[in-house]
Design an enzyme around this catalytic site. Structure first.
Site: not given
Length: 503
Positions: A111-113, A117, A338, A341, A412
């Site tokens: 799994g991701p860091p 774990k 911004e 967005h 972007d």
């Protein structure tokens, strides 16, 4: 004593030969070579012993007893259930013998860091009352041939010795970053870490179900694709458990655990914080709780308020505020960017904008903090197109009011390109189902370009209708640097009301 005798006898023999008139040069050279080899072997042996902690010293890999339980790990209910089932083979030995079940030898956590774990490995040791030793893959890689393999052998001896010393009948070996020593072998040359991997395979094959203490090997990696197939087969790492990023309910549970000892104000909603932290790992959520407490301490606030959590989320996501002072014209451009967005995000997903900010953080001169209404793991073409339009809206806003774009749109565009390629690769474009290896690269490029150009034009048409929001929003941002989500939505509502009156 033997060394002293040798040092006395050898020179005496050389003097005697010299007295007889024998040419002793070949003997001297041969003796020098033997002496050099002897000292190298002794030095390497001492290095191995030091690296392994030495037989007379305490174990290098033994971990102080931890109090971590599975209940202390937020979320990951499926992973915890699967791991507990694997650990029950160490706990209920008589029952598994009754059914003729072969106890598993290895559990691989992937799994991701930051997803917990290592915490799960420590909780596993407490769950089974096992001796626990831990090591990192990088500890086994050395320039000296055979050192890594010797360390593997020593690791298995250590856990058995520790279990016997503590009166425990099971032991757990945890190897973090196992991809360092467990990488795929190319077969072209005998590398040092190939020997280390071979030794690990040998030791795991040597684990028997009747031995006491019974040994379980646990390992963690975020690059399962790099591991050698011999390591992954049944009989070695029998269970592969995915420890993934937490969903919303799991994030709320993790935040509850990490804020249990913190004074929270009445306006703090952990559910809302969990909703705003989509994609955060357990380690990042712990950091959010910690940073919120630090912000409260800086202000000498008696309790941690909702705004402190908002600051903390921004810091973990984007970094600390920076001292860069932009010019008025640059600030205005960033504000328009911004707002582009934010407007497009609100059109695509009403209620998604949490805050529009002009203050620089990390490398960003400004940003829109979005509030994902729900965790999503599958996306339709329509959803991806809307998200692409949100990415493109900043550059489009600059085009409308300045007649051109700036370098601020680079990131972007990268995101927009990735999502456009995702549409093509998922068979949702005009090309239909394609395989990138066999498809014409020019065709794919043209299709991605067409998608982006169509969405750019659609974004332009939509944003031109919100001039009032741009003008009012820019004034607020230049003055206060922050435009809250509710205030922003009020501006959007005014435009809709005006359109309805005109209509």
């Amino acid at each position: 004593m033997g060394k002293e005798i040798l040092c006395g006898v050898v020179p005496a023999i050389f003097i005697f030969l010299l007295f007889l008139g024998v040419n002793i040069t070949p003997f001297v050279v041969f003796a020098a070579v033997l002496t050099a080899i002897y000292f190298l072997v002794v030095r390497q042996g001492q290095g191995n012993q030091l690296a392994l902690g030495g037989k007379k010293k305490n174990s290098k890999h033994a971990v102080p007893k931890s109090t971590i339980q599975f209940a202390d790990i937020g979320g990951q209910e499926r992973a915890k259930k699967e791991l507990k089932e694997a650990l029950d083979f160490l706990v209920y030995k008589d029952k598994i013998e009754q059914y003729g079940i072969r106890p598993i030898k290895g559990v691989l956590l992937t799994g991701p860091p930051g997803t917990g774990k290592t915490l799960m490995a420590k909780a596993a040791a407490n769950y089974t009352n096992s001796a626990f030793v831990a090591a990192s893959g990088s500890q086994f890689v050395e320039m000296y041939v055979g050192v890594g393999a010797q360390r593997i052998r020593d690791l298995f001896k250590e856990v058995k010795t520790l279990a016997e010393k503590n009166g425990q009948d099971s032991g757990i070996i945890f190897i973090d970053e196992i991809e360092v020593i467990g990488g795929k072998r190319d077969g072209q040359q005998q590398r040092e870490y190939d020997q280390t991997l071979n030794q690990l395979l040998t030791e795991m094959d040597g684990i028997t179900t009747s031995d006491k203490p019974r040994i379980l090997v646990m390992a963690a990696t975020n690059r399962k694709d790099m591991l050698d197939s011999a390591l992954l087969r049944p009989g070695r790492f029998d269970r592969h458990i995915t420890v993934d990023l937490p969903d919303k309910s799991a994030r709320e549970q993790i935040l509850t655990i990490h804020t249990a000892n913190k004074p929270l104000a009445d306006d703090v909603s952990l559910e809302k914080v969990a909703q705003e932290t989509f994609g955060f790992s357990g380690a990042q959520l712990e950091s959010v709780a910690n940073e919120a407490a630090i912000y409260a301490m800086r202000e000498n606030s008696e309790k941690i308020e909702a705004r402190h959590f908002a600051f903390a989320v921004d810091k973990v996501m984007l970094g600390e505020k920076v001292d860069r002072e932009a010019s008025f014209e640059e600030k205005k451009r960033v504000a328009l960017h911004e707002l582009g967005h934010a407007i497009m995000s609100e059109i695509a997903r009403p209620g998604s904008v949490s805050q529009v900010t002009l203050s620089p953080r990390g490398k960003a001169l400004g940003y829109v903090r979005q509030n994902p209404l729900e965790d999503r793991y599958l996306y339709t073409k329509e959803a991806l197109e809307k998200q692409i339009m949100v990415c493109l809206a900043g550059a489009v806003a600059e085009e409308i009011y300045y007649g051109g774009r700036s370098t601020g749109s680079k990131n972007d565009f990268e995101q927009a390109l990735d999502m456009a390629q995702e549409i093509v690769q998922s068979g949702m474009s005009r090309l239909g189902i394609v395989h990138l290896q066999y498809a014409d690269k020019t065709q794919i490029h043209e299709e991605v370009n067409r998608l982006l150009e169509d969405l750019l034009e659609e974004t332009r048409v939509l944003l031109r209708q919100y001039d009032v929001v741009f003008q009012t929003g820019v004034s607020t941002l230049l003055e206060a640097e922050v435009l809250q989500g509710d205030e922003f939505r009020e501006l959007m509502a005014r435009v809709k009301q005006a359109e309805e009156l005109v209509g």
